[in-house]
Design an enzyme around this catalytic site. Structure first.
Site, short mmCIF file in Angstrom:
data_model
loop_
_atom_site.label_atom_id
_atom_site.label_comp_id
_atom_site.label_asym_id
_atom_site.label_seq_id
_atom_site.Cartn_x
_atom_site.Cartn_y
_atom_site.Cartn_z
CG ASP A 86 -52.15 -83.65 -5.09
OD1 ASP A 86 -51.43 -83.17 -3.93
OD2 ASP A 86 -52.48 -83.20 -5.93
CE LYS A 144 -57.56 -79.06 -6.17
NZ LYS A 144 -56.44 -78.04 -5.61
CG ASN A 145 -54.80 -79.70 -8.83
OD1 ASN A 145 -55.33 -78.67 -8.49
ND2 ASN A 145 -54.06 -80.41 -8.20
NE ARG A 190 -58.39 -75.29 -1.31
CZ ARG A 190 -57.00 -75.77 -1.25
NH1 ARG A 190 -56.59 -76.01 -0.32
NH2 ARG A 190 -56.37 -75.61 -2.20
NE ARG A 208 -47.73 -75.72 -2.12
CZ ARG A 208 -48.86 -76.09 -2.42
NH1 ARG A 208 -49.86 -75.94 -1.61
NH2 ARG A 208 -49.24 -76.44 -3.67
CB CYS A 231 -52.97 -77.84 0.92
SG CYS A 231 -54.33 -78.07 0.48
N1 EPU Z 1 -41.06 -75.47 -6.10
C1 EPU Z 1 -39.96 -74.73 -6.27
N2 EPU Z 1 -39.95 -73.74 -6.87
C2 EPU Z 1 -40.80 -73.22 -7.74
C3 EPU Z 1 -42.06 -74.15 -7.59
C4 EPU Z 1 -42.28 -75.27 -7.06
O1 EPU Z 1 -38.90 -75.22 -5.42
O2 EPU Z 1 -40.98 -72.21 -8.14
C5 EPU Z 1 -41.18 -77.05 -5.48
C6 EPU Z 1 -42.24 -76.98 -4.21
O3 EPU Z 1 -41.74 -76.33 -3.27
C7 EPU Z 1 -42.35 -78.50 -4.08
C8 EPU Z 1 -42.10 -78.98 -5.67
O4 EPU Z 1 -41.43 -77.94 -6.41
O5 EPU Z 1 -41.64 -79.33 -3.43
C9 EPU Z 1 -43.28 -79.01 -6.71
O6 EPU Z 1 -44.22 -78.01 -6.58
P1 EPU Z 1 -45.16 -77.79 -7.59
O7 EPU Z 1 -44.84 -76.29 -8.30
O8 EPU Z 1 -44.98 -78.91 -8.60
O9 EPU Z 1 -46.55 -77.99 -7.13
P2 EPU Z 1 -47.94 -76.70 -7.27
O10 EPU Z 1 -47.87 -76.24 -8.48
O11 EPU Z 1 -47.54 -75.75 -6.07
C10 EPU Z 1 -49.47 -78.37 -7.55
C11 EPU Z 1 -50.97 -78.88 -7.19
C12 EPU Z 1 -50.76 -79.66 -6.00
C13 EPU Z 1 -49.93 -80.83 -6.12
C14 EPU Z 1 -48.52 -80.42 -6.85
C15 EPU Z 1 -47.93 -81.64 -7.07
C16 EPU Z 1 -52.27 -76.97 -8.29
C17 EPU Z 1 -53.20 -75.77 -7.73
N3 EPU Z 1 -51.80 -77.65 -7.07
O12 EPU Z 1 -49.06 -77.60 -6.75
O13 EPU Z 1 -52.04 -79.99 -5.71
O14 EPU Z 1 -49.86 -81.67 -5.06
O15 EPU Z 1 -48.81 -79.57 -7.83
O16 EPU Z 1 -48.40 -82.48 -7.88
O17 EPU Z 1 -52.31 -77.54 -9.21
C18 EPU Z 1 -54.01 -80.72 -4.07
O18 EPU Z 1 -54.64 -80.56 -5.05
O19 EPU Z 1 -54.16 -81.24 -3.23
C19 EPU Z 1 -52.52 -80.04 -4.25
C20 EPU Z 1 -51.90 -79.75 -3.40
#
Ligand code: EPU
Length: 430
Positions: A307, A22-23, A399, A122, A117
């Site tokens: 995850d 998915k991701n 999802r 975030r 989620c």
């Molecule tokens: N963060 C910041 N600033 C930013 C972006 C992120 O401080 O601009 C922080 C976040 O608050 C968090 C950390 O950095 O503490 C990591 O966030 P990241 O950006 O890596 O996560 P994401 O892109 O929001 C994706 C996946 C998540 C998965 C995370 C970590 C997607 C759509 N979502 O989220 O997937 O947990 O990477 O690997 O790709 C899931 O599939 O269940 C899911 C939640």
């Protein structure tokens, strides 16, 4: 309304197939906006977040044609900038990739702020920092993020303050068509970052270093359509690995890249579980009855994935002694603990650490899937609990898990999806 009903206690045996990730699928599908051509995407998982990404593309003027169960053709030549409906984008975190894709193609991008989620705060400050470094002016107003680069995007050096999967992906998408060279430092290294880079490169982009913490993107003026297959979902695979171990069964988990599973395999081996690796499958079973306790911290790749924390917690509930699970990525990822406690699990949470006293038998209960991976955890708990577990809010699970019920039934689980009457109709009938 739908719920899952599980009669637990059955060990799972046999072969189970993993779908596309998915991701990885979400950024590839939304990055197709940038391609401005026809792409054929294979190994696409049938999950609701992906269906939503298709709806978003269609709502923007693109077309999506299903070729077979897992292959689609996406044509984004008629996509118009800035019109993705808020009602669609707000449901999904990955929708913010539209900004990167629109910026790269039209020099401006706008989208409703993302959902996804609820795992704590975030922020998207690093995405914004990246877009600004490329020359865009970014504003957040009325629930929308808008980025405008009147003079076009220009390559730049970007150092991320936090390792961010979404930020790395978004900036990589925008920079693929910027003028000049962009270097992202402290980039995320997840397999889906590499998958997106491979997809964009197949379309004619010039991206190197994906999978390391320094990614170099030499912008190109135009991209062209391609045929591309999404990588297998390592989190779905990991969930099935734990399903084999917690139920005391033996599963051959097929269509995986064992290298992506290394951090999960290593911790499971440490507990006394065999993970035998073959070219594109792993076989998982318990080597001993009494599993050893472990300490675990979730980290960016190649560390243990956040995850997989909730599912691993269910396994730790079966270990001998006290295990510690420290969440290294999100500030509020333990909402599923209350659900497991309702089944008799003995877990305390102290800030970012769950303290899990293993060995308590789990008994069936009425539960909720509070988010996607929390949902997977309660399904796993239901598979081992004695009695009938019922799980509500399963839309979270759908999802990100393709056909979970059928796949688990195929290896011997007693699980079914029950459609409940519409509450209004139900009330009227009373
Ligand atoms: N963060 C910041 N600033 C930013 C972006 C992120 O401080 O601009 C922080 C976040 O608050 C968090 C950390 O950095 O503490 C990591 O966030 P990241 O950006 O890596 O996560 P994401 O892109 O929001 C994706 C996946 C998540 C998965 C995370 C970590 C997607 C759509 N979502 O989220 O997937 O947990 O990477 O690997 O790709 C899931 O599939 O269940 C899911 C939640």
């Amino acid at each position: 309304m739908e719920k899952l009903v599980i009669n637990g206690g059955k060990p799972l045996f046999g072969d189970i197939e993993v779908s596309g990730m998915k991701n990885a699928a979400l950024p590839v599908i939304l990055a197709s906006i940038l391609i401005d051509d026809k792409c054929i995407i294979e190994n696409v998982p049938n999950v609701s977040d992906v269906a939503l990404a298709f709806e978003i593309i269609q709502s923007m003027g693109g077309s999506v044609r299903k070729i077979n169960k897992t292959t689609v053709e996406i044509d984004t030549r008629n996509v118009t900038q800035g019109i993705a409906p808020y009602e669609l984008v707000r449901k999904m975190r990955g929708s913010y990739y539209i900004v990167g894709a629109e910026l790269g193609r039209f020099g401006r991008g706008k989208v409703g702020l993302p959902g996804g989620c609820d795992l704590g705060v975030r922020p998207i400050d690093q995405h914004i920092k990246g877009f600004e470094a490329l020359g865009a002016e970014v504003s957040i107003e009325g629930g929308y993020i808008e980025a405008i680069a009147n003079d076009g995007l220009k390559g730049s050096n970007i150092y991320f303050d936090a390792v961010t999967v979404g930020g790395t992906i978004n900036v990589m998408i925008a920079a693929a068509r910027a003028k000049g060279v962009t270097v992202i430092e402290n980039a995320a290294r997840e397999p889906h970052i590499v998958d997106l880079a491979n997809f964009l490169n197949t379309c004619g982009a010039k991206i190197s270093g994906a999978g390391t913490d320094t990614i170099k993107i030499t912008g190109v003026e135009k991209l062209r359509g391609c045929t591309y297959a999404i990588i297998p979902d390592m989190i779905e695979a990991g969930t099935f690995m734990i399903a084999a171990a917690v139920t005391g069964g033996k599963l051959n988990i097929r269509n995986v890249i064992p290298k992506h599973l290394e951090s999960i395999s290593a911790k499971m081996e440490e507990m006394g579980i065999a993970v035998e690796e073959y070219d594109d499958y792993v076989t998982v079973y318990r080597k001993k009855e009494k599993l050893s306790r472990i300490n675990l911290k979730t980290l960016p790749y190649p560390g243990f994935p956040t995850d997989m924390g909730p599912q691993m917690c269910v396994l730790m509930c079966q270990a001998h002694g006290v295990s510690l699970l420290n969440e290294g990525i999100f500030s509020n990822r333990f909402r599923y603990v209350d659900e497991l406690r309702r089944m008799g699990a003995c877990i305390k949470v102290d800030d970012r650490t769950a303290i899990i006293e293993g060995g308590q038998p789990l008994s069936a209960a009425n539960l909720r899937a509070v988010d996607l991976r929390a949902g997977a955890a309660v399904v796993l708990a239901g598979l081992i609990a004695t009695g009938r577990t019922e799980i509500e809010d399963i839309h979270h699970i759908e999802r990100g898990y393709d056909n979970l019920v059928e796949k688990l039934r195929g290896v011997g689980a007693n699980i079914k999806k029950v459609v409940l009457p519409d509450p209004a109709t139900y009330e009227k009938a009373l």
